[in-house]
Each structure stands twice: as C-alpha cells, then as structure tokens.
Design an enzyme around this catalytic site. Structure first.
Site, PDB file in Angstrom:
ATOM      1  N   SER A 285       0.926  -1.272   0.193  1.00  0.00           N
ATOM      2  CA  SER A 285      -0.014  -0.093  -0.065  1.00  0.00           C
ATOM      3  C   SER A 285       0.819   1.298  -0.059  1.00  0.00           C
ATOM      4  CB  SER A 285      -1.015   0.073   1.356  1.00  0.00           C
ATOM      5  OG  SER A 285      -1.718   1.402   1.304  1.00  0.00           O
TER       6      SER A 285
ATOM      7  N   TYR B 289      -2.392  -1.594   9.953  1.00  0.00           N
ATOM      8  CA  TYR B 289      -2.222  -1.623   8.359  1.00  0.00           C
ATOM      9  C   TYR B 289      -0.831  -1.013   8.103  1.00  0.00           C
ATOM     10  CZ  TYR B 289      -3.833  -0.777   3.652  1.00  0.00           C
ATOM     11  OH  TYR B 289      -3.819  -1.017   2.175  1.00  0.00           O
TER      12      TYR B 289
END
Length: 256
Positions: free
Chosen positions: A145, A168
């Site tokens: 990401s 995350y």
C-alpha cells in the site's frame, strides 16, 4: 498487453475479494490458467459470476484455502502444482481492526499482525519452498500500500468516522522488506517477488473522504480497482523477468 500470461498457471489467494475477482477475470482474458482460492468458495463463485466470469471455463479452478492455517497452506503446496506464479490479495483481520490509535490494545495489535503479516510470511515462505523443490520459474506478487511507503495523511479522515489503522501501516511496510529478505535468501533469478502498492481504491467511502483524498492526487482521486490490474499482470509476465524485490506504486501522485 494481449496474452501476456498465455498458458501460465497462476494462483490467486483472496480471489473472492474486490481486487481478487477482477484479477481472475483479467488473467483469464490474458490466456492464463487460474486457480482462484478463498475461504468462502460459494461467495467467490457468486462474485465471479456477477462480474461475468464463465465459471465453466476449463482454465478456471475454484478452491478453498485458509492462508492463516499452516496446515492448509502447506498441504496445498505439498504437490507439484505446476504453477508459474501467485498473487496474495488476502486481508485477514480481527473484529476490532480499524480502531483509532489510542483505542488499539496490544492484544488486538499483536493479533492483527499475526493474522495478516503472519499469513503473508507463511504464504511467501511456502512459495519459496515450492520453487526450491521444483526449480521452475516462479513470480509472486504481494499487495502492499502507499501507507507501507509514506506516513498517513490524517487530514483526509476529518469529518468521517474513518481512520488509517496503525496495524495496516506496520503490516504493509513490513511486507515490502519481507519480499526483499526472501528473494535475497533464495538468491535465484528464476524466483521473483514484487509488490504493487495501490493508492486508495474506491469502495463507496463517505463523500467528505473522497473529496479530501482527491485533493492530494493529481486529479484522479480514489482509483477504480481495475487500475491496479496492469501492474500485477506485468510483474507476473515475462516482460518483468529480471524485476525482483521491487514495489510499483499506483496512486496518481498521492505519495509524492
């Protein structure tokens, strides 16, 4: 990019997810033989059918695979599957995932790292062992990401209940280095691991968030999931034969 993957057999785990179902459809169009794996085969079948994928295509196999189960993953890789590559789009997490920073408990943080990063390690490890045993070229694509690369822009979450989970960021940044570690350890140009790091993918987020996010891009805003596909196909193909340990960022300038 016509037939970049002709006759290649590719495993997609998390194939019933937003990115996974589109990857299955695109790879079949590219001439690949696809093993689509997910925890819920029935839901995966339903989503693929909704997308217009021919479920009777002889080049498509739908299977159950639990990436957080060591026995499930090892059992899958225990035979000569004759696969040429894999894409890990899975996103395992617990029920408290997504809490704001000060509300995250150590227990929850550790559990999410175990579920997501732990399963990433397990799957990556078993792909490497598979290559080592059968010695045929193999390309693995893991999904990271932009938030594995840069710090969050927390202002875009103002006026929403959303946040960017700390787990995350930790997981996606670690994924990038896990890739480098593994290809350096295997040390064979026939075995490659790379990452694609998407920017925000549109999934009906709140309008204030969409507008704020768009202001940090060069105009595209949140990306359609299909915008990610080309980079994955490239990394699986012979066009990227000596690309390894790399990370392709697809974010219309968000991370600049």
């Amino acid at each position: 990019m016509n037939n970049f993957l002709n006759n290649k057999k590719i495993l997609i785990v998390g194939a019933g997810g937003l990115l996974g179902v589109h990857l299955v459809a695109s790879m079949l169009k590219q001439g690949a033989k696809v093993i689509a794996a997910d925890l819920c085969v029935d839901l995966m079948r339903e989503r693929l059918n909704t997308l217009g994928v021919d479920l009777n295509n002889e080049n498509l196999s739908l299977i159950y695979l639990d990436v957080i189960s060591e026995s499930s993953v090892k059992s899958f890789f225990s035979t000569d599957l004759k696969i040429d590559g894999a894409v890990n789009t899975t996103y395992p997490r617990n029920k408290t995932y997504g809490s704001h920073f000060f509300d995250v408990t150590l227990e929850s943080f550790n559990e999410n790292l175990s579920l997501h990063l732990g399963s990433m390690f397990l799957f990556t490890q078993q792909c490497a062992k598979y290559f080592t045993k059968y010695q045929t070229p193999f390309s693995l694509v893991n999904i990271s990401s932009i938030y594995g690369v840069v710090a969050p822009k927390f202002d875009i979450y103002n006026n929403t209940k959303m946040t960017m989970p700390v787990e995350y960021a930790a997981i996606k940044s670690a994924t990038l280095h896990l890739n480098k570690y593994t290809v350096a350890y295997v040390n064979d140009s026939r075995f490659r691991i790379n990452c694609v790091s998407p920017g925000g993918i549109f999934d009906h987020q709140p309008e204030p968030f969409l507008e704020a996010y768009k202001s940090h891009t060069h105009g595209a805003g949140m990306l359609d999931v299909t915008e990610i596909i080309g980079s994955v196909l490239f990394l699986l193909s012979e066009q990227s034969r000596y690309v390894t340990g790399q990370n392709i960022i697809v974010d219309d300038g968000f991370s600049l």
